[in-house]
Design a protein around this motif. Structure first.
Motif, PDB file in Angstrom:
ATOM      1  N   THR A 409     -66.773  42.376  42.683  1.00 39.36           N
ATOM      2  CA  THR A 409     -66.973  41.989  41.278  1.00 39.36           C
ATOM      3  C   THR A 409     -66.042  40.873  40.825  1.00 39.36           C
ATOM      4  N   LEU A 410     -64.749  41.032  41.047  1.00 39.58           N
ATOM      5  CA  LEU A 410     -63.759  40.127  40.485  1.00 39.58           C
ATOM      6  C   LEU A 410     -63.877  38.675  40.956  1.00 39.58           C
ATOM      7  N   PRO A 411     -64.273  38.399  42.221  1.00 36.99           N
ATOM      8  CA  PRO A 411     -64.403  36.987  42.619  1.00 36.99           C
ATOM      9  C   PRO A 411     -65.405  36.199  41.773  1.00 36.99           C
ATOM     10  N   HIS A 412     -66.379  36.871  41.174  1.00 41.50           N
ATOM     11  CA  HIS A 412     -67.326  36.177  40.305  1.00 41.50           C
ATOM     12  C   HIS A 412     -66.635  35.659  39.043  1.00 41.50           C
ATOM     13  N   LEU A 413     -65.493  36.275  38.695  1.00 39.54           N
ATOM     14  CA  LEU A 413     -64.744  35.866  37.510  1.00 39.54           C
ATOM     15  C   LEU A 413     -63.550  34.986  37.855  1.00 39.54           C
ATOM     16  N   PHE A 414     -62.899  35.266  39.006  1.00 37.07           N
ATOM     17  CA  PHE A 414     -61.637  34.591  39.328  1.00 37.07           C
ATOM     18  C   PHE A 414     -61.666  33.849  40.663  1.00 37.07           C
ATOM     19  N   GLY A 415     -62.827  33.766  41.304  1.00 33.66           N
ATOM     20  CA  GLY A 415     -62.902  33.094  42.595  1.00 33.66           C
ATOM     21  C   GLY A 415     -62.153  33.856  43.678  1.00 33.66           C
ATOM     22  N   VAL A 416     -61.524  33.143  44.617  1.00 34.51           N
ATOM     23  CA  VAL A 416     -60.810  33.783  45.718  1.00 34.51           C
ATOM     24  C   VAL A 416     -59.696  34.697  45.204  1.00 34.51           C
ATOM     25  N   ASN A 417     -59.036  34.312  44.125  1.00 38.53           N
ATOM     26  CA  ASN A 417     -57.969  35.153  43.567  1.00 38.53           C
ATOM     27  C   ASN A 417     -58.480  36.524  43.128  1.00 38.53           C
ATOM     28  N   GLY A 418     -59.776  36.609  42.815  1.00 39.03           N
ATOM     29  CA  GLY A 418     -60.347  37.902  42.457  1.00 39.03           C
ATOM     30  C   GLY A 418     -60.267  38.900  43.596  1.00 39.03           C
ATOM     31  N   VAL A 419     -60.371  38.399  44.842  1.00 36.03           N
ATOM     32  CA  VAL A 419     -60.216  39.288  46.005  1.00 36.03           C
ATOM     33  C   VAL A 419     -58.807  39.856  46.038  1.00 36.03           C
ATOM     34  N   TRP A 420     -57.816  38.999  45.838  1.00 34.50           N
ATOM     35  CA  TRP A 420     -56.431  39.473  45.879  1.00 34.50           C
ATOM     36  C   TRP A 420     -56.137  40.418  44.703  1.00 34.50           C
ATOM     37  N   LEU A 421     -56.699  40.141  43.509  1.00 36.60           N
ATOM     38  CA  LEU A 421     -56.447  40.982  42.335  1.00 36.60           C
ATOM     39  C   LEU A 421     -56.985  42.395  42.498  1.00 36.60           C
ATOM     40  N   ALA A 422     -58.012  42.547  43.325  1.00 33.37           N
ATOM     41  CA  ALA A 422     -58.600  43.874  43.508  1.00 33.37           C
ATOM     42  C   ALA A 422     -57.589  44.877  44.070  1.00 33.37           C
ATOM     43  N   PHE A 423     -56.647  44.411  44.886  1.00 31.90           N
ATOM     44  CA  PHE A 423     -55.710  45.317  45.552  1.00 31.90           C
ATOM     45  C   PHE A 423     -54.741  46.002  44.588  1.00 31.90           C
ATOM     46  N   PRO A 424     -54.006  45.299  43.732  1.00 33.12           N
ATOM     47  CA  PRO A 424     -53.081  45.993  42.847  1.00 33.12           C
ATOM     48  C   PRO A 424     -53.774  46.918  41.848  1.00 33.12           C
ATOM     49  N   ILE A 425     -54.967  46.529  41.392  1.00 31.52           N
ATOM     50  CA  ILE A 425     -55.700  47.403  40.469  1.00 31.52           C
ATOM     51  C   ILE A 425     -56.099  48.699  41.179  1.00 31.52           C
ATOM     52  N   ALA A 426     -56.594  48.587  42.404  1.00 32.13           N
ATOM     53  CA  ALA A 426     -56.985  49.768  43.176  1.00 32.13           C
ATOM     54  C   ALA A 426     -55.781  50.669  43.455  1.00 32.13           C
ATOM     55  N   ASP A 427     -54.610  50.079  43.719  1.00 31.88           N
ATOM     56  CA  ASP A 427     -53.408  50.876  43.968  1.00 31.88           C
ATOM     57  C   ASP A 427     -53.019  51.693  42.738  1.00 31.88           C
ATOM     58  N   GLY A 428     -53.100  51.096  41.564  1.00 33.79           N
ATOM     59  CA  GLY A 428     -52.774  51.819  40.345  1.00 33.79           C
ATOM     60  C   GLY A 428     -53.732  52.963  40.092  1.00 33.79           C
ATOM     61  N   LEU A 429     -55.012  52.745  40.308  1.00 32.19           N
ATOM     62  CA  LEU A 429     -56.015  53.804  40.109  1.00 32.19           C
ATOM     63  C   LEU A 429     -55.843  54.921  41.139  1.00 32.19           C
ATOM     64  N   SER A 430     -55.509  54.582  42.372  1.00 25.19           N
ATOM     65  CA  SER A 430     -55.296  55.603  43.412  1.00 25.19           C
ATOM     66  C   SER A 430     -54.096  56.473  43.089  1.00 25.19           C
ATOM     67  N   PHE A 431     -53.045  55.865  42.548  1.00 27.99           N
ATOM     68  CA  PHE A 431     -51.869  56.630  42.138  1.00 27.99           C
ATOM     69  C   PHE A 431     -52.239  57.663  41.077  1.00 27.99           C
ATOM     70  N   ALA A 432     -53.013  57.252  40.091  1.00 31.26           N
ATOM     71  CA  ALA A 432     -53.412  58.173  39.023  1.00 31.26           C
ATOM     72  C   ALA A 432     -54.235  59.332  39.583  1.00 31.26           C
ATOM     73  N   LEU A 433     -55.155  59.045  40.504  1.00 29.31           N
ATOM     74  CA  LEU A 433     -55.982  60.094  41.090  1.00 29.31           C
ATOM     75  C   LEU A 433     -55.151  61.052  41.936  1.00 29.31           C
ATOM     76  N   ALA A 434     -54.201  60.517  42.706  1.00 31.55           N
ATOM     77  CA  ALA A 434     -53.337  61.365  43.531  1.00 31.55           C
ATOM     78  C   ALA A 434     -52.515  62.315  42.662  1.00 31.55           C
ATOM     79  N   ALA A 435     -52.002  61.804  41.543  1.00 28.90           N
ATOM     80  CA  ALA A 435     -51.220  62.642  40.639  1.00 28.90           C
ATOM     81  C   ALA A 435     -52.061  63.783  40.085  1.00 28.90           C
ATOM     82  N   VAL A 436     -53.316  63.499  39.741  1.00 32.03           N
ATOM     83  CA  VAL A 436     -54.216  64.538  39.211  1.00 32.03           C
ATOM     84  C   VAL A 436     -54.488  65.608  40.267  1.00 32.03           C
TER      85      VAL A 436
END
Length: 466
Positions: A409-436
């Motif tokens: 999804t994100l590369p359609h908005l941010f180009g190649v940087n959208g690929v890199w941005l996906a990683f930190p967002i996914a890490d934050g969401l995974s942390f929240a799920l692990a805590a639950v």
């Protein structure tokens, strides 16, 4: 007697000392393995250029299929075996081990057939362009021929750790990686074999590892024994191993799907240059995450053994110590990657464009790295406890539920940087799920019962579920 104490000490020694003794060898071994991957990529980059690194990344999902099956057998088998040993059911632990060896043989035959039949179409399906298909094929063909060597090494090394022999596991990984680095230099630069030289170097080093592991299990150094009778497949054992190992399989398989998705988006919004760049950055990421994997691997036999022995106070202590240690380490990783990304990239290339683009990508990828320790450790805890649903959800969350949709999804908005941005967002969401998930299972993981006489394994599982 020494072999018996090797597993029984999981329920006797002080937890801090035990976790340190099991985690540090795992960390060292994983560091050396990650170092091999880094040196391998450095050699390929300097010898053949970043296009060859792109070819390596295109072939990576095929290798991850082999690894996914091996990890499922290794982690699933290690969990089942450690709980059998904790419940004093040694004969059944030996049967589990024998069935794992049988499954490895079956998978190896399939891998060899695949090398001669579907490899090239598979690489094209995974995104290989005409410019990089040759590199991908030359690397993966020898690897598939040696499927048994890879599968046996990955699976049985986890089993070695499950009986508490982390030092031997570490030595195996060090021997494999050092030998691989030496052979890489000989085959790539000395014999001018190109990228196929890297594959044959890996194949030979895994062959040495296989011989050493077979010797370990066949000469009485292990708590387990291997007999012809135990090789007979038993559906109940195979089902249990794969059900427990399913999260590990899904995590590795999801990693393959993730790489395919990333390669596709980088080719669409960038070029083969960016695929090669991802190959470098991904190797650096693997290297930095190894300490967390070491803590997780050190915890698993302690958690599994003490759960099988009904010793919940030691289980709780292990969990808390692992969570604290992983959080401190992940924070340190964040600091290092924010300050020194350029120096990592210089190892792989002298091209200013590669160094600049790679440094920017690293800072984005690791923007929420302080979160990554908790999901890694929690996944290992649930696997060791045999809690398939929680482990499966957690193992799939970062890559399947979060990362891949974001990558697409994100590369359609941010180009190649959208690929890199996906990683930190996914890490934050995974942390929240692990805590639950950790909070929801607190009644099992955080129990403080005094040690009691170990119950039969089935009774332990039943009482814990209640």
């Amino acid at each position: 007697m020494q072999q018996k104490y090797q597993s029984e000490r999981l329920g006797i020694e002080p937890i801090p000392k035990l976790l340190r003794n099991l985690s540090i060898p795992a960390m060292v071994g994983m560091f050396v393995m990650a170092l091999y991957n880094i040196v391998d990529t450095i050699f390929i980059s300097y010898a053949m250029g970043i296009t060859a690194v792109a070819g390596l990344m295109i072939s990576f999902p095929v290798l991850m299929i082999i690894m996914a099956i091996s990890v499922a057998m290794g982690i699933g088998g290690a969990s089942v075996i450690s709980r059998r040993l904790g419940a004093k059911r040694e004969n059944e632990a030996n049967q589990v081990f024998g069935n794992i060896v049988t499954m490895i043989i079956i998978v190896s035959i399939i891998g060899i057939i695949g090398a001669f039949t579907i490899l090239e179409p598979l690489l094209i399906l995974f995104g290989a362009t005409p410019d990089i298909l040759g590199y991908s094929y030359d690397y993966m063909f020898p690897i598939l021929l040696g499927t048994f060597l890879f599968s046996f090494g990955f699976a049985t090394n986890s089993i070695v750790r499950s009986e508490g022999n982390a030092r031997f596991s570490m030595n195996i990984m060090i021997i494999s990686s050092v030998l691989n680095i030496i052979l890489d230099a000989v085959f790539i630069f000395g014999l001018k074999m190109g990228i196929s030289g890297a594959a044959y170097a890996t194949l030979l080093s895994q062959g040495v590892v296989t011989v050493l592991l077979l010797r370990y299990f066949l000469t009485g150094r292990s708590s387990l024994t291997l007999s012809i009778a135990d090789l007979k497949p038993k559906f109940a054992i195979i089902k249990e191993v794969f059900s427990v190992g399913l999260p590990g399989f899904m995590q590795q398989a999801a990693g393959g799907i993730m790489v395919i998705s990333i390669n596709a988006m980088l080719l669409r919004f960038g070029s083969e240059f960016h695929v090669g760049l991802f190959g470098i950055v991904q190797r650096i990421s693997m290297f930095m995450l190894m300490p967390l994997v070491g803590i997780m691997q050190g915890m698993q036999p302690i958690v599994g053994y003490n759960f099988g022995a009904n010793n919940f106070s030691r289980l709780k202590e292990t969990v808390w110590l692992g969570l604290k240690s992983s959080t401190i380490l992940s924070t340190g990783i964040f600091v290092v990657m924010m300050i020194f990304p350029k120096y990592f990239m210089i190892l792989f290339s002298s091209d200013p464009e590669v160094i600049k683009a790679g440094s920017d990508a690293i800072r984005i990828l690791f923007a929420t790295a302080f979160f990554i320790g908790v999901p890694v450790v929690c996944g290992g805890i649930f696997q060791a406890l045999g809690k398939v649903k929680e482990s499966l959800i957690l193992s799939m969350s970062r890559q399947i539920l979060f990362l891949i949709p974001l990558v697409l999804t994100l590369p359609h908005l941010f180009g190649v940087n959208g690929v890199w941005l996906a990683f930190p967002i996914a890490d934050g969401l995974s942390f929240a799920l692990a805590a639950v998930l950790l909070y929801r299972n607190r009644k099992i993981i955080l129990r403080e019962d005094e040690i009691v006489e170990p119950l039969p394994y089935q009774e332990v599982v039943t009482s814990s579920a209640q």
